[in-house]
Design an enzyme around this catalytic site. Sequence first.
Site, short mmCIF file in Angstrom:
data_model
loop_
_atom_site.label_atom_id
_atom_site.label_comp_id
_atom_site.label_asym_id
_atom_site.label_seq_id
_atom_site.Cartn_x
_atom_site.Cartn_y
_atom_site.Cartn_z
N GLU A 103 -3.88 -2.73 -0.43
CA GLU A 103 -3.93 -2.37 0.66
C GLU A 103 -3.32 -0.63 0.08
O GLU A 103 -1.76 -0.23 0.07
CB GLU A 103 -3.06 -2.78 1.97
CG GLU A 103 -3.02 -2.30 3.16
CD GLU A 103 -2.01 -0.24 3.18
OE1 GLU A 103 -3.50 0.63 4.17
OE2 GLU A 103 -1.02 -0.67 3.66
N CYS A 152 -0.75 5.81 5.07
CA CYS A 152 -1.73 5.10 4.03
C CYS A 152 -2.81 5.72 5.57
O CYS A 152 -3.74 6.03 4.87
CB CYS A 152 -1.59 3.69 3.47
SG CYS A 152 -2.02 2.59 5.37
#
Length: 504
Positions: free
Chosen positions: A279, A313
């Site tokens: 991730e 992110c």
Amino acid sequence: MDSLHYIWELDTMARAIHYNSDPANPPFLAQNFIEGKFLDLEHTPEWINSVCPRSGNLLMEVPVSPENVVDYAVTVADQAFKAWSTTTPQQRSELLLRIAYLLEYKKDMFTVWESITQGKKLARAQFEVDCSIEQFRYFAKFILQDETSAAHVNRGVEETTLTFEHRVPVGVYALITSSNMPLYLLTSQIAACLAFGCTGVAKPSEHTSMTAFMFARVLHDAEVPPGVMNIIFGNGSVTGASLVASPLVKGVSFNGSNLTAIQIRQNTAADIHKRLSFELRGNSPVLVFGDVDVDDAVSTAAGAAFNNTGQLCLSGSRIYVHRSIYNMFVAKLVRHVRDYYWAARDLGPVVSLEHYNRVRAHLIQAREMCASFEIGSIPPVNPARGFWIHPTVLTNVPTNSALAHAEIFGPVTIVYQFEAEDEVIELCNDNLNGKGAVVLTHDLSRMRRIGESLDADLTWGNCSLGRELGAGLNDTKASGVGKEGGERARDAFTRIRRVHLPAY
């Protein structure tokens, strides 16, 4: 000095700051947590200085766990797997709820230290601690309701069989987490790993190891069976590399940069059996159409760009604005940032000197290509006190430039203008680092159409960053491989076996 004993008593910001400001107090010393115990300090030949992002002062010394310590942690996790993998969902659920209870009992203390060690604002730290608690409760409930088996009859040419499926845990997992949301990322991985019957060895970022060290005590007090979950400390080149390369590790879950993910993939290329779940940091777009309320759109876009100092992110680091409102939007955005997102007052610093220099290099690159700094500037080469970068809004950056595609991962956003819907979709999808997207428009047909056209894992319409835990994250372009959340986490930490029996 028993560092955890002192930390456990420093449960308010005032007490923590008072302790840290006294030069007579030594830095805290993190200890590896292996087999349910804290490892003695003499097992650590090398240490890393972890500093406070707000001041640059030494906060903690983190051990660089050598290969023999890593092997010890992985071995005990492997030994604990046989018993833990056979526990019932009810037993695992009860353990997850105990962890949630203990974490909530000390959540004010975790909030304080998450804010101090990462540099984030106290309100943001509180939100992330609450989410960490919720992760354990979510998976405690999920595994009791999950339907994991299927059966069907195969009527073949010669023999009819009954086939049924069942899931089994993968094995020992290496859980390596990033510095932008230290506790939340760590606990989300640990909660899923424990929920589905895997054992693990977790390694937090060396820059933000404080709350991971504290969380090890929660695991101890919750009576997690020895070896089922271990937390070790160190850097990527020594500790992380040894951990992912261990033949006893059956899966790697990593959160961080693309470059590190590439290195992990190279280091494990020969280990075909290992599951890899990445991730990664992203570079997500915000699309603003001409029919919006400009003030509301500015507020949403600024929040997407500068929340957690842009160290998310899913941060909206690219803003595409329709030509009809572009000039008005940029002017209002600059005023909004000046009023609500200023360093030290409204935002925290970036997490480390290393990251400060990385963001600064991107801003130097912007100056060299003659980009316009609508607000913000290049920070000094030697920060005097803490890693502060003023929020920056750039314009006149070519859409095909390296900067436009970079993972800046800081308080920087770039504003572009567009004319046609197809044009902006193409611009967004051209970026391999795109992870999420925000679409701001009052036209619901357009919102649906664009939401289905964007190559993004998560798309928000007229809002940003809120999501249901079960929605999780999927692999999208260069922003990662693997899956997280609910059924997707189950797929990551378990595998399916099938049994064929004669059907009568």
